[in-house]
Design an enzyme around this catalytic site. Structure first.
Site, PDB file in Angstrom:
ATOM      1  CB  SER A 161      34.805  44.714 128.392  1.00 42.79           C
ATOM      2  OG  SER A 161      33.414  44.672 128.735  1.00 42.79           O
TER       3      SER A 161
ATOM      4  NE  ARG B 218      39.636  35.420 129.470  1.00 47.82           N
ATOM      5  CZ  ARG B 218      38.239  36.333 129.028  1.00 47.82           C
ATOM      6  NH1 ARG B 218      37.366  36.671 128.984  1.00 47.82           N
ATOM      7  NH2 ARG B 218      38.656  36.446 127.793  1.00 47.82           N
TER       8      ARG B 218
ATOM      9  CG  HIS C  41      35.926  41.648 131.123  1.00 45.14           C
ATOM     10  ND1 HIS C  41      34.966  40.022 131.097  1.00 45.14           N
ATOM     11  CD2 HIS C  41      35.218  41.693 130.918  1.00 45.14           C
ATOM     12  CE1 HIS C  41      34.288  40.349 130.405  1.00 45.14           C
ATOM     13  NE2 HIS C  41      33.943  41.445 130.358  1.00 45.14           N
TER      14      HIS C  41
END
Lengths: 206, 206
Positions: free
Chosen positions: A16, A39, A42
């Site tokens: 990812s 993050r 994500h």
């Protein structure tokens, strides 16, 4: 016809991150700030955070120092407490604190005519807080800024990313003007997953 | 100059809903579906969900029937369990179930080389599940669809809105083709707040 990607469970996060880096291209963030940005994308599937996230220059440094010193993390909702990696945090000695559902918080909010989120912040100023992480309640973020201004509260880093339509973007615009360490996301978007992603990115960097 | 809106705590949600309705204008959703759409936008600050959300025609009806029958709600992560209104759910007799962190789930995932999210779904098929709500793990959603196909699992409604870059949009595209009741959000966006918003909207309708 839908084709699924065949991938080992332990490879999903890394893959990812590769996709995000490839699609996003180069950015102006420092490597540590980029860990937070990556993050967040994500956690939300939303690349607009690469444009909306704002970091005070000392945000990452002071956040990491607070974690390493074993200080606690104050959050506005229990959902955030569930999302923050307790395994990583306890290794440094800190814990997550959330007082929004406590009876004394409910009583204080009722008495003062404020939100519970507001009262929960006021009740946490003596809890050895290193990082405040607010993803939900603008009133919690406004209260934290007020307490800091009054000299009653001195967290090392304020992660303020409340989501919504009433005072969310306004509270974040105010935070982005502060001269103490903050991480915020301008506009209406944000949320608990954004607050949690920022904390967990810092925990991994620490 | 940032101007804050002066508003009583108990008015914030209603005012947010008014702003969303005003900015969004008329939609093709039924009133009950719109309650889910509106709460999702409220939880994310993201109007794109008005375009991405997909409802099976019987989704709301079967979801409400499951809640009223006191059936349980299965979620993929503990963050979702924290977000769902327990006060509303227990009134009907149901509870939220999340097995992802249980020792037996971890052991099963290790033995089978799957994700914990996958194993947690497999371990919950006998838990009187009315609604499955997945906001995080594509592997959990894929497992639920597989168990239903195999005749091993028969929830009344599958809310499948995992977020991310590896098989998230693919898993949701598959769900959107099913002939059993579902709610999904096409594309990469989604997340636990979306799953929680959908469940809480249904709990309020029930």
């Amino acid at each position: 016809m839908v084709t699924l990607q065949q991938i080992a469970p332990q490879e999903i996060e890394a893959e990812s991150f590769r996709i995000i880096e490839r699609e996003l291209g180069p950015t102006a963030f420092s490597p540590e700030e980029f860990a937070v940005v990556r993050r967040t994308i994500h956690a939300t599937g939303d690349f607009s955070f690469a444009e909306n996230l704002r970091f005070h220059p000392q945000a990452v440094t002071t956040g990491l120092a607070a974690i390493r010193a074993g200080k606690n993390i104050l959050v506005d909702v229990n959902m955030a407490a569930s999302g923050i990696s307790a395994a990583l945090l306890t290794r440094f000695g800190g814990r997550v604190i959330c007082r929004v559902a406590e009876a004394d918080t409910v009583a204080m909010a009722k008495q003062n005519g404020t939100t519970r989120s507001d009262a929960a912040m006021a009740r946490s100023i003596a809890d050895n807080i290193g990082i405040v992480a607010i993803g939900n309640a603008p009133t919690a973020l406004l209260k934290v800024m007020e307490l800091i201004e009054q000299g009653l509260f001195a967290p090392n880093l304020v992660i303020g990313v409340p989501v919504g339509f009433v005072n969310a973007s306004e509270s974040k615009e105010l935070l982005a003007q502060k001269n103490y360490p903050f991480i915020t996301a301008l506009g209406r978007k944000g949320g608990t997953p954004v607050a949690v992603a920022a904390v967990n990115a810092l925990l991994r960097l620490a």
